[in-house]
Design a protein around this motif. Structure first.
Motif, PDB file in Angstrom:
ATOM      1  N   ALA A  64       0.841  -1.204   0.000  1.00  0.00           N
ATOM      2  CA  ALA A  64       0.000   0.000   0.000  1.00  0.00           C
ATOM      3  C   ALA A  64       0.872   1.248   0.000  1.00  0.00           C
ATOM      4  O   ALA A  64       0.606   2.211  -0.720  1.00  0.00           O
ATOM      5  CB  ALA A  64      -0.900  -0.011   1.233  1.00  0.00           C
ATOM      6  N   LEU A  65       1.960   1.213   0.796  1.00  0.00           N
ATOM      7  CA  LEU A  65       2.844   2.379   0.837  1.00  0.00           C
ATOM      8  C   LEU A  65       3.440   2.635  -0.539  1.00  0.00           C
ATOM      9  O   LEU A  65       3.472   3.773  -1.033  1.00  0.00           O
ATOM     10  CB  LEU A  65       3.963   2.122   1.861  1.00  0.00           C
ATOM     11  N   LEU A  66       3.867   1.546  -1.221  1.00  0.00           N
ATOM     12  CA  LEU A  66       4.450   1.708  -2.555  1.00  0.00           C
ATOM     13  C   LEU A  66       3.414   2.300  -3.503  1.00  0.00           C
ATOM     14  O   LEU A  66       3.697   3.205  -4.287  1.00  0.00           O
ATOM     15  CB  LEU A  66       4.912   0.336  -3.071  1.00  0.00           C
ATOM     16  N   THR A  72       1.288   9.562  -7.423  1.00  0.00           N
ATOM     17  CA  THR A  72       1.520  10.903  -7.972  1.00  0.00           C
ATOM     18  C   THR A  72       2.148  10.812  -9.352  1.00  0.00           C
ATOM     19  O   THR A  72       1.864  11.625 -10.232  1.00  0.00           O
ATOM     20  CB  THR A  72       2.480  11.665  -7.025  1.00  0.00           C
ATOM     21  N   ILE A  73       2.980   9.773  -9.548  1.00  0.00           N
ATOM     22  CA  ILE A  73       3.721   9.696 -10.811  1.00  0.00           C
ATOM     23  C   ILE A  73       2.762   9.509 -11.975  1.00  0.00           C
ATOM     24  O   ILE A  73       2.954  10.043 -13.075  1.00  0.00           O
ATOM     25  CB  ILE A  73       4.748   8.544 -10.719  1.00  0.00           C
TER      26      ILE A  73
ATOM     27  N   VAL B  71       1.648   6.367   5.409  1.00  0.00           N
ATOM     28  CA  VAL B  71       0.864   6.117   4.191  1.00  0.00           C
ATOM     29  C   VAL B  71      -0.138   7.239   3.996  1.00  0.00           C
ATOM     30  O   VAL B  71      -0.287   7.788   2.896  1.00  0.00           O
ATOM     31  CB  VAL B  71       0.137   4.754   4.299  1.00  0.00           C
ATOM     32  N   TRP B  72      -0.806   7.651   5.070  1.00  0.00           N
ATOM     33  CA  TRP B  72      -1.813   8.697   4.934  1.00  0.00           C
ATOM     34  C   TRP B  72      -1.178  10.014   4.519  1.00  0.00           C
ATOM     35  O   TRP B  72      -1.653  10.690   3.604  1.00  0.00           O
ATOM     36  CB  TRP B  72      -2.554   8.902   6.261  1.00  0.00           C
ATOM     37  N   SER B  73      -0.033  10.372   5.153  1.00  0.00           N
ATOM     38  CA  SER B  73       0.551  11.683   4.828  1.00  0.00           C
ATOM     39  C   SER B  73       1.055  11.691   3.385  1.00  0.00           C
ATOM     40  O   SER B  73       0.869  12.672   2.660  1.00  0.00           O
ATOM     41  CB  SER B  73       1.682  12.001   5.803  1.00  0.00           C
ATOM     42  N   VAL B  74       1.632  10.583   2.924  1.00  0.00           N
ATOM     43  CA  VAL B  74       2.064  10.543   1.515  1.00  0.00           C
ATOM     44  C   VAL B  74       0.834  10.609   0.614  1.00  0.00           C
ATOM     45  O   VAL B  74       0.832  11.295  -0.411  1.00  0.00           O
ATOM     46  CB  VAL B  74       2.893   9.265   1.234  1.00  0.00           C
TER      47      VAL B  74
END
Lengths: 88, 104
Positions: A64-66, A72-73, B71-74
């Motif tokens: 999920a982080l990835l 955005t990209i 994760v939320w802030s990004v």
């Protein structure tokens, strides 16, 4: 109890994705279709996080982080290419 | 005590899903690109925040909670940048503003 509620949340978020698909079909302009990509991005992140908690699999959080970082990209790529109505 | 924490986490996740629904309804019903963009990025991000808080409560460990906040802030930055860029791109491409009296 927790598993069923998290399962329902996952199914609900998948239905949101379908609504995004409809917007891709109906969207008059390229920007509308990009909206659906945005919707997919944020909904998929929430989906992955809920499934990580639901299935007890920590690696899904990293996915999920990835996904968030790459979201955005996609938009940068879309903005970079000149769209058809571009009046130079 | 454990049951109470669980219910709090689940209520937060459900509230997050409600915001996601609001974002999706906004995406479908609003007249022009700008208002859809406005609804989508804000509601979805709020939904992501509530889901992250709920899951942090459910997960119970600090590292997971920290990762969820990252994760939320990004996601916040991603939504803000994307919304701005798409709106500017649509503006240059000559997107019409749906004025108040146009019916869908």
């Amino acid at each position: 109890m927790t598993a069923t509620v998290l399962g329902l949340a996952v199914v609900f978020l998948l239905l949101n994705l379908l609504a995004g698909l409809w917007r891709i079909g109906a969207g008059p302009t390229a920007a509308d279709r990009m909206l659906a990509v945005l919707l997919f991005g944020s909904t998929t992140v929430a989906l992955l996080l809920i499934m990580a908690q639901w299935l007890g699999d920590a690696s899904l959080r990293t996915v999920a982080l990835l996904f968030v970082v790459l979201a955005t990209i996609v938009t940068l790529a879309f903005v970079g290419t000149p769209s058809d109505q571009e009046r130079s | 005590m454990n049951g109470a924490i669980e219910t709090v986490g689940l209520v937060l996740v459900i509230a997050g899903c409600v915001f996601y629904a609001a974002g999706t309804i906004g995406l479908l019903r609003f007249p022009d690109v700008y208002s859809r963009l406005h609804a989508l990025t804000k509601a979805d991000n709020q939904g992501l925040l509530l889901v992250c808080l709920g899951l942090a409560v459910l997960a119970g460990s600090v590292q997971v909670a920290f990762l969820l906040i990252v994760v939320w802030s990004v996601g916040l930055v991603a939504a803000a940048v994307s919304a701005h860029l798409i709106a500017r791109h649509a503006r240059h491409a000559g997107e019409p503003h749906a004025s108040r009296e146009t019916e869908r």
